[in-house]
Design an enzyme around this catalytic site. Structure first.
Site, mmCIF file in Angstrom:
data_model
loop_
_atom_site.group_PDB
_atom_site.id
_atom_site.type_symbol
_atom_site.label_atom_id
_atom_site.label_comp_id
_atom_site.label_asym_id
_atom_site.label_seq_id
_atom_site.Cartn_x
_atom_site.Cartn_y
_atom_site.Cartn_z
ATOM 1 N N ASN A 24 10.401 -0.651 4.713
ATOM 2 C CA ASN A 24 10.113 -0.153 3.374
ATOM 3 C C ASN A 24 11.143 0.913 3.007
ATOM 4 O OD1 ASN A 24 7.895 2.334 2.166
ATOM 5 N ND2 ASN A 24 8.580 0.637 0.931
ATOM 6 N N GLY A 25 11.626 0.854 1.768
ATOM 7 C CA GLY A 25 12.542 1.877 1.276
ATOM 8 C C GLY A 25 13.724 1.301 0.525
ATOM 9 N N ASP A 26 13.829 1.635 -0.770
ATOM 10 C CA ASP A 26 14.978 1.285 -1.610
ATOM 11 C C ASP A 26 15.138 -0.207 -1.861
ATOM 12 O OD1 ASP A 26 15.476 3.991 -1.529
ATOM 13 O OD2 ASP A 26 17.149 3.854 -0.119
ATOM 14 N N PRO A 74 1.061 0.469 -1.266
ATOM 15 C CA PRO A 74 0.039 1.299 -1.910
ATOM 16 C C PRO A 74 0.717 2.527 -2.526
ATOM 17 C CG PRO A 74 -0.448 0.881 0.427
ATOM 18 C CD PRO A 74 0.970 0.501 0.197
ATOM 19 N N MET A 75 0.440 2.783 -3.807
ATOM 20 C CA MET A 75 1.036 3.944 -4.470
ATOM 21 C C MET A 75 -0.017 4.651 -5.307
ATOM 22 S SD MET A 75 4.802 2.477 -5.538
ATOM 23 C CE MET A 75 4.247 0.759 -5.737
ATOM 24 N N ARG A 114 8.376 1.661 -5.270
ATOM 25 C CA ARG A 114 8.600 2.186 -6.628
ATOM 26 C C ARG A 114 9.322 1.218 -7.549
ATOM 27 N NH1 ARG A 114 11.935 7.240 -5.440
ATOM 28 N NH2 ARG A 114 12.515 5.980 -3.630
ATOM 29 N N CYS A 138 2.428 9.719 3.800
ATOM 30 C CA CYS A 138 2.465 10.474 2.545
ATOM 31 C C CYS A 138 3.039 11.874 2.786
ATOM 32 C CB CYS A 138 1.074 10.591 1.950
ATOM 33 S SG CYS A 138 1.040 11.507 0.392
ATOM 34 N N GLN A 150 -5.731 0.986 1.619
ATOM 35 C CA GLN A 150 -5.163 2.044 2.449
ATOM 36 C C GLN A 150 -6.027 3.295 2.358
ATOM 37 O OE1 GLN A 150 -1.549 4.588 1.550
ATOM 38 N NE2 GLN A 150 -0.635 3.230 3.087
#
Length: 358
Positions: A232-234, A39-40, A257, A129, A98
């Site tokens: 999650n991440g990169d 979710p972004m 992202r 967040c 979310q």
């Protein structure tokens, strides 16, 4: 940092066959492939989810994060639902929504509405967040990592209100490098009844700087008795997704992202963990056409003026890391009409010209 390295080059089409990744189970829900779209806020709206779904490879899509208190106020005043729930009622499942806030009762009421009226597949709670408007002003998001008991209350109330729909939580490693407490938080999340935990491998004060710490994500697994761990991440390549499963003991991964300008990344990642040839990057023409398809979906919903303004940031994502991206971003950041948008794409997106609409 220990994030997976050496992503496969576009067009190499490698096949990775030494890894067998089972489906992810969130409660009674089976997520296959075990690859989730993060979710972004401001990005993962219905138009973006449609584009991702057309390419395939994602096991669970998610909305933008929804302010529970704002949703509750709109509901009490018989106003329209938030734009962030655009498309949710009618699109395919599984789908997660979310929500964020710090009031257990409000969160529970909104969660129940999402389950009863929207029939969502998963209700996810944002405890990660780092944005000050959420943390400092609203004492929500990653701020709540400072008060595990409050997190437990929120999760417990939501689990009760949403049953049998699973409730999940997304966290960071901690608020700062000096207050990393993800191992403790993981136990609180599980003991409070959540069905899965997603961990972003940074602390809140990092925002998105530096590198995600996958060793610390992996360490959390030993603190969970029965619920799955999602990392999650990169994760910006199929190879990194493959290595995340191979090296870091996660049950699922969440791509954030990196997918905003490359919605085909999920299909590439799914192929990698399933031992299939990894699809090459789309050609620049195909990428431009994807962006224009995305633009059409946004304009259909919000109209030419607002839709064009909203598309500026998406267009910048599609141009990222391409020749002439700086000129394109500068130009597209000033468009306000469809004619201007198409003209900028014709002049500055790094491929042959496209016809302007009549």
């Amino acid at each position: 940092m220990d994030t997976p390295q050496n992503p496969a080059q576009a067009g190499d089409q490698p096949t990775m066959t030494d890894l067998k990744v089972p489906p992810l189970r969130i409660g009674d829900l089976v997520i296959d492939p075990p690859i989730l779209q993060a979710p972004m806020a401001g990005f993962t709206n219905f138009a973006f989810r449609q584009i991702v779904r057309e390419y395939g490879g994602v096991g669970l899509l998610a909305t933008e994060m929804v302010n529970a208190r704002g949703f509750h106020w709109l509901d009490e005043n018989e106003a329209e639902f938030p734009d962030r729930l655009w498309g949710v009622e009618d699109e395919p499942r599984p789908l997660a929504v979310q929500i964020w806030d710090n009031q257990p009762d409000v969160m529970a009421k909104v969660g129940r509405r999402l389950v009863e009226e929207f029939q969502v597949s998963v209700v996810d709670i944002n405890f990660g967040c780092p944005v000050k408007q959420v943390t400092e002003k609203a004492h929500s998001g990653s701020y709540l990592l400072r008060v595990p008991d409050r997190m437990g209350q929120i999760i417990s109330r939501l689990v009760e209100a949403c049953a049998p729909t699973p409730v999940t939580a997304k966290i960071r490693l901690g608020c700062s490098e000096n207050t990393i407490n993800a191992n403790e938080i993981a136990q609180v999340v599980e003991e409070s009844g959540a069905s899965a935990l997603t961990v972003h491998g940074r602390v809140a004060e990092q925002y998105f700087k530096g590198e995600a710490d996958w060793e610390r994500i992996s360490e959390i697994k030993s603190y969970l008795k029965k619920i799955p761990l999602i990392g999650n991440g990169d994760l910006d390549s199929a190879d990194k997704v493959y290595r995340a499963f191979r090296d870091y003991n996660v049950d699922g991964v969440m791509i954030a992202r990196a997918c905003l300008g490359r919605p085909w990344l999920f299909a590439q990642a799914a192929a990698a963990i399933q031992g299939r040839p990894i699809p090459a990057e789309p050609t620049l023409v195909e990428q431009r056409d994807c962006m224009l398809r995305h633009y059409d979906l946004v304009v259909d919903r919000f109209g030419p003026s607002k839709g064009t303004l909203l598309m500026r940031k998406f267009a910048c994502c599609y141009a990222q890391a391409k020749p002439g991206a700086r000129h394109f971003r500068s130009a597209v950041g000033n468009v306000s009409t469809p004619a201007e948008f198409y003209e900028v794409v014709e002049k500055h997106f790094p491929i042959s010209p496209v016809p302007l609409p009549v």
